[in-house]
Design a protein around this motif. Structure first.
Motif, PDB file in Angstrom:
ATOM      1  N   TYR A 246      -3.430  -5.688  10.447  1.00 55.30           N
ATOM      2  CA  TYR A 246      -2.078  -6.031  10.012  1.00 55.30           C
ATOM      3  C   TYR A 246      -1.766  -5.395   8.660  1.00 55.30           C
ATOM      4  O   TYR A 246      -0.679  -4.842   8.450  1.00 55.30           O
ATOM      5  CB  TYR A 246      -1.920  -7.548   9.950  1.00 55.30           C
ATOM      6  N   LYS A 247      -2.723  -5.449   7.743  1.00 53.98           N
ATOM      7  CA  LYS A 247      -2.505  -4.847   6.430  1.00 53.98           C
ATOM      8  C   LYS A 247      -2.376  -3.327   6.522  1.00 53.98           C
ATOM      9  O   LYS A 247      -1.623  -2.712   5.759  1.00 53.98           O
ATOM     10  CB  LYS A 247      -3.621  -5.253   5.470  1.00 53.98           C
ATOM     11  N   ASN A 248      -3.081  -2.723   7.478  1.00 61.24           N
ATOM     12  CA  ASN A 248      -2.937  -1.278   7.677  1.00 61.24           C
ATOM     13  C   ASN A 248      -1.516  -0.930   8.119  1.00 61.24           C
ATOM     14  O   ASN A 248      -0.938   0.072   7.680  1.00 61.24           O
ATOM     15  CB  ASN A 248      -3.940  -0.786   8.719  1.00 61.24           C
ATOM     16  N   GLN A 249      -0.945  -1.766   8.994  1.00 62.45           N
ATOM     17  CA  GLN A 249       0.434  -1.522   9.431  1.00 62.45           C
ATOM     18  C   GLN A 249       1.419  -1.783   8.293  1.00 62.45           C
ATOM     19  O   GLN A 249       2.403  -1.047   8.135  1.00 62.45           O
ATOM     20  CB  GLN A 249       0.763  -2.392  10.649  1.00 62.45           C
ATOM     21  N   LEU A 250       1.162  -2.805   7.513  1.00 67.34           N
ATOM     22  CA  LEU A 250       1.997  -3.056   6.335  1.00 67.34           C
ATOM     23  C   LEU A 250       1.983  -1.842   5.407  1.00 67.34           C
ATOM     24  O   LEU A 250       3.028  -1.416   4.905  1.00 67.34           O
ATOM     25  CB  LEU A 250       1.480  -4.278   5.563  1.00 67.34           C
ATOM     26  N   ARG A 251       0.799  -1.294   5.193  1.00 74.31           N
ATOM     27  CA  ARG A 251       0.657  -0.145   4.300  1.00 74.31           C
ATOM     28  C   ARG A 251       1.460   1.046   4.820  1.00 74.31           C
ATOM     29  O   ARG A 251       2.134   1.740   4.048  1.00 74.31           O
ATOM     30  CB  ARG A 251      -0.809   0.228   4.146  1.00 74.31           C
ATOM     31  N   GLU A 252       1.426   1.281   6.143  1.00 73.31           N
ATOM     32  CA  GLU A 252       2.209   2.376   6.721  1.00 73.31           C
ATOM     33  C   GLU A 252       3.687   2.218   6.404  1.00 73.31           C
ATOM     34  O   GLU A 252       4.358   3.168   5.984  1.00 73.31           O
ATOM     35  CB  GLU A 252       2.034   2.402   8.242  1.00 73.31           C
ATOM     36  N   LEU A 253       4.188   1.004   6.604  1.00 71.40           N
ATOM     37  CA  LEU A 253       5.614   0.751   6.416  1.00 71.40           C
ATOM     38  C   LEU A 253       6.018   0.801   4.952  1.00 71.40           C
ATOM     39  O   LEU A 253       7.146   1.184   4.621  1.00 71.40           O
ATOM     40  CB  LEU A 253       5.980  -0.610   7.027  1.00 71.40           C
ATOM     41  N   MET A 254       5.106   0.425   4.078  1.00 74.57           N
ATOM     42  CA  MET A 254       5.448   0.374   2.651  1.00 74.57           C
ATOM     43  C   MET A 254       5.241   1.694   1.923  1.00 74.57           C
ATOM     44  O   MET A 254       5.663   1.830   0.781  1.00 74.57           O
ATOM     45  CB  MET A 254       4.657  -0.742   1.963  1.00 74.57           C
TER      46      MET A 254
END
Length: 472
Positions: free
Chosen positions: A146-154
């Motif tokens: 989940y944090k990896n996907q957050l990082r992509e979006l941010m």
């Protein structure tokens, strides 16, 4: 030792919270797999082949949003079904596996670019509950995903004004249990998007407690600090259905920040309210709801009670299968924007004179409440909990509403006030209110007078006023 009421009076928003509050009204775009399956909550088994909007046009979305007077747009980058509207490197369940744009498309990119081109802010919703991802329920493995996907979006879509989380999870008693690493999510956001507010299951902005567009009579931005944790705990983010969740969280209580509540708290925090509702019965587009778009009258009532009640308004406008905002929604948004512009365009208090016997000096005199700068304000001396402010128009004018705003950079303080109009030498009460906060829209019967008076009957330490506008 400073008593808790004085501390509450001096509790103020962070810079990011203040910038968010000034946005007032922004949009939500629920768009994704559910748009094509006619569902509200997908189960994660849907084929990416279903996602294929025929006429996708993010610029059309932004045109409709701006016509209504909105200042930003939040996109559901991933809903509970786990389908990603960007080509995530961490799952194949995304637009890259769909026929749309031959698998080369990126909805997040096109919407974020359209927002910036249109001069409005962009935010992202990323569902913590993912019904497609195999690692969901594994604990740390899923939190890393989940944090990896957050990082992509941010890191790939420019500056975000908001990361919007909910605690939805319909797994049930025998379903997967995932303990979300909220603190880890927050730390990553603060690192990569320090100016973004974290909403609902987050420390910056709280949920109003319903999805009907209703605000409290007294909406306090200063609440007991324990409220920040209410919606991020594992037991409350693992509820079985929306109704059960709504009953569990304290954000549904009517009184969150009165003197009686604050006096019992160990500490307090600035935790303002967001009202979220949809322009249709559902959050995703359904053709059979084309005739169920909220009426102009209802949208006006929601806006004036939320934005005009010390909250922000997040209005959902779901794009259809074409990838466009539906005609009925576009029409209503245009009508709504026209109403707001026509109603709140001519401030009758502009050019008037304001006076108060209670003020600290020239820099906080009564006239400071009439300026257009949110940084200037009227303020009596500390300890003056009751005060009056008189406005003289110089001639008789007719009006039916007043917009007030406290100088929230120094706190929210007003607990009770009244508005009076001078008629034949007598002061007649035309409105009674409780809290003001960032913005309070006061509506009353059409009144004609050359002078009005705001009487602050009860406040914490002393009242302040940085906004005083009068409209027909």
């Amino acid at each position: 030792m400073v008593d808790i009421i004085t501390k509450a009076a001096n509790t103020a928003p962070s810079k990011r919270q203040y910038e968010w509050q000034k946005m007032e009204f922004y949009g939500f775009a629920h768009f994704g797999m559910n748009t094509f399956t006619e569902r509200e909550w997908g189960d994660g088994s849907e084929s990416p082949a279903l996602f294929n909007p025929s006429d996708f046009d993010a610029d059309q979305w932004i045109s409709a949003v701006k016509a209504a007077g909105m200042t930003g747009l939040i996109l559901t980058a991933k809903h509970h079904d786990g389908f990603c509207l960007w080509p995530s490197a961490y799952t194949e369940h995304s637009v890259k596996s769909s026929p749309w744009r031959n698998g080369e498309g990126d909805v997040v990119r096109e919407v974020s670019d359209a927002c910036r081109k249109g001069g409005i802010k962009f935010g992202i919703y990323l569902s913590p509950w993912d019904r497609h991802e195999p690692s969901y329920g594994s604990g740390e493995e899923y939190n890393t995903f989940y944090k990896n996907q957050l990082r992509e979006l941010m890191t790939n879509y420019g500056e975000l004004f908001c990361l919007w989380f909910d605690g939805a999870c319909g797994e049930g008693k025998n379903g997967k249990k995932q303990e979300y690493d909220w603190e880890g999510y927050y730390a990553l956001i603060r690192e990569l998007q320090p100016n973004a507010v974290i909403n609902i299951c987050g420390p910056d902005v709280r949920w109003c407690g319903n999805e009907a567009g209703k605000c409290r009579k007294s909406e306090w931005s200063v609440v007991p600090s324990s409220m920040v944790d209410n919606e991020k705990t594992a037991e409350k983010s693992q509820h079985e259905d929306d109704a059960a969740f709504a009953k569990k969280v304290d954000s549904t209580d009517e009184d969150l920040g009165s003197r009686a509540v604050i006096e019992k708290a160990k500490d307090c925090v600035w935790y303002p309210c967001e009202v979220d509702t949809s322009i249709r019965p559902g959050w995703f587009y359904h053709k059979n709801q084309d005739r169920k778009v909220k009426s102009l009258k209802k949208l006006i009532r929601i806006y004036e009670s939320s934005v005009g009640g010390n909250a922000s308004l997040l209005l959902n406008i779901p794009p259809d299968k074409r990838g466009l905002i539906a005609d009925a929604d576009v029409k209503r948004l245009r009508e709504f924007g026209e109403y707001l512009r026509n109603t709140y365009s001519e401030n009758l208090a502009k050019g008037a004179a304001a006076h108060s016997d209670e003020c600290e000096g020239v820099s906080t005199s009564g006239d400071m409440a009439l300026t257009e700068s949110g940084e200037e304000f009227w303020k009596p001396a500390d300890g003056t909990e009751k005060a009056e402010l008189t406005v003289d128009f110089g001639e008789k004018v007719q009006f039916s509403r007043m917009v007030l705003g406290e100088h929230i950079l120094t706190g929210q303080r007003v607990e009770k006030f009244g508005i009076y109009a001078e008629k034949k030498g007598k002061w007649i009460r035309i409105f009674s209110g409780t809290v003001i906060g960032y913005k309070k829209i006061c509506k009353f019967k059409k009144t004609k007078a050359s002078k009005i008076k705001i009487v602050f009957e009860q406040s914490r330490v002393c009242p302040t006023l940085s906004k005083l506008e009068v409209y027909r």
